[in-house]
Scaffold this active site. Structure first.
Site, PDB file in Angstrom:
ATOM      1  N   GLU A  45      99.180  -3.098 -48.811  1.00 54.67           N
ATOM      2  CA  GLU A  45      98.416  -2.143 -47.504  1.00 54.67           C
ATOM      3  C   GLU A  45     100.277  -1.789 -46.860  1.00 54.67           C
ATOM      4  OE1 GLU A  45      97.531  -3.604 -43.154  1.00 54.67           O
ATOM      5  OE2 GLU A  45      98.752  -4.702 -44.219  1.00 54.67           O
ATOM      6  N   LYS A 118      90.768   0.301 -40.795  1.00 54.52           N
ATOM      7  CA  LYS A 118      91.264  -1.329 -40.179  1.00 54.52           C
ATOM      8  C   LYS A 118      90.668  -1.977 -38.231  1.00 54.52           C
ATOM      9  CE  LYS A 118      95.270  -5.021 -39.951  1.00 54.52           C
ATOM     10  NZ  LYS A 118      96.940  -5.076 -40.151  1.00 54.52           N
ATOM     11  N   CYS A 162      94.100  -6.368 -44.282  1.00 49.70           N
ATOM     12  CA  CYS A 162      94.610  -7.239 -44.020  1.00 49.70           C
ATOM     13  C   CYS A 162      94.087  -8.038 -42.827  1.00 49.70           C
ATOM     14  CB  CYS A 162      96.144  -7.345 -43.086  1.00 49.70           C
ATOM     15  SG  CYS A 162      97.565  -7.836 -43.705  1.00 49.70           S
TER      16      CYS A 162
END
Length: 302
Positions: A45, A118, A162
């Site tokens: 990331e 995300k 994540c």
């Protein structure tokens, strides 16, 4: 299929502040992976910079870039040169004042195969991501879901990022849309004020929940985390990123796992055909009670 994870120490080679040096190091490690036969390479990331979310600072928005843009051009050129698929992670400027934490997938011919923004954004001490990132759209303007796998020459990639890795709903939606692999570029580490036992519990939980996504969906899982200590720019405690990038199979079995504190390229062969065999003996998708899950769309059942 041979795949590779790049576990990068951003500070080690440039002190973290040189974006060009950081990207060059990522590309160098991708070349190493390709030299070992990898057809698919997953970067961690926000590999272009230090993890800047330790503090809230409006000047950091200057790090963001458009997609397509300079970094996708560099990643795409390398994908084309090496004839591989690359999954990167960028700080996207979508419009003035609108920014995302975005994974990009570059196809073998260098084209941008797709993006994933995300969806789950944390806001915790040292991880002030809500200040910087707008969540991805639940539904894109063309009507497709934000949880949509990206079709590539190596298969349909269920790319998440994540904090998404803690949510079984995200993995399930990718699986229901035909994902053949689940991929998580990640930046997670320890608060150094926590004792050893608490740090170990956190690491074990992180590994366990992602292995469980593989088991529950009968899919391999690829997780690329960063490593090394990054100081806080405004005098905070900093973060010791815990590495431990790993690949597991569709029964949660470890296929490869990196250590906690070394920069490494983790290369492993993944048999994607096993998902079919595993789903035949553990047919979770068949036995789902979709008629009984309506309340999952509620925030909480009072």
């Amino acid at each position: 299929m041979r795949i590779a994870l790049v576990q990068q120490n951003i500070v080690q080679h440039s002190n973290g502040n040189d974006l060009e040096a950081n990207l060059n190091r990522s590309l160098e490690l991708v070349r190493q992976a390709a030299a070992e036969g990898a057809e698919l390479v997953l970067l961690q990331e926000l590999h272009r910079s230090l993890y800047f979310c330790q503090t809230e600072d409006t000047s950091v928005f200057d790090l963001a870039e458009p997609i397509p843009g300079p970094s996708t051009e560099r990643l795409g050129a390398l994908a084309r040169e090496l004839n591989i698929v690359i999954v990167g992670s960028l700080f996207e400027k979508r419009a003035a004042g609108l920014y995302h934490n975005t994974a990009v997938v570059l196809e073998r011919d260098g084209t941008l195969a797709g993006i994933y923004r995300k969806m789950h954004i944390p806001d915790d001490p040292g991880f002030y991501e809500k200040f910087y990132f707008t969540p991805g759209d639940a539904t894109f303007n063309d009507g497709h879901s934000g949880f949509t796998p990206i079709q590539t020459s190596v298969g349909k990639l269920g790319v998440l990022v994540c904090w998404d890795q803690w949510y079984p709903e995200a993995a399930r939606l990718m699986a229901l849309a035909g994902a053949e692999l689940l991929l998580y570029p990640t930046a997670i580490g320890w608060d150094r004020n926590d004792d050893d036992a608490e740090q170990q519990r956190q690491l074990d939980a992180w590994i366990t929940v992602q292995r469980a996504h593989g088991v529950a969906n009968g899919l391999p899982v690829l997780v690329a985390n960063r490593t090394g200590f990054e100081t806080s720019p405004h005098g905070g405690d900093g973060i010791q990123f815990w590495g431990n990038s790993f690949v597991c199979g569709p029964q949660g079995e470890f296929l490869a796992r990196a250590g906690s504190d070394e920069e490494t390229v983790l290369v492993v062969d993944v048999d994607t055909r096993r998902s079919e065999a595993v789903r035949r003996i553990w047919p979770y998708l068949r036995d789902r009670r979709v008629d009984a899950y309506g309340d999952l769309s509620k925030r909480y059942r009072d």
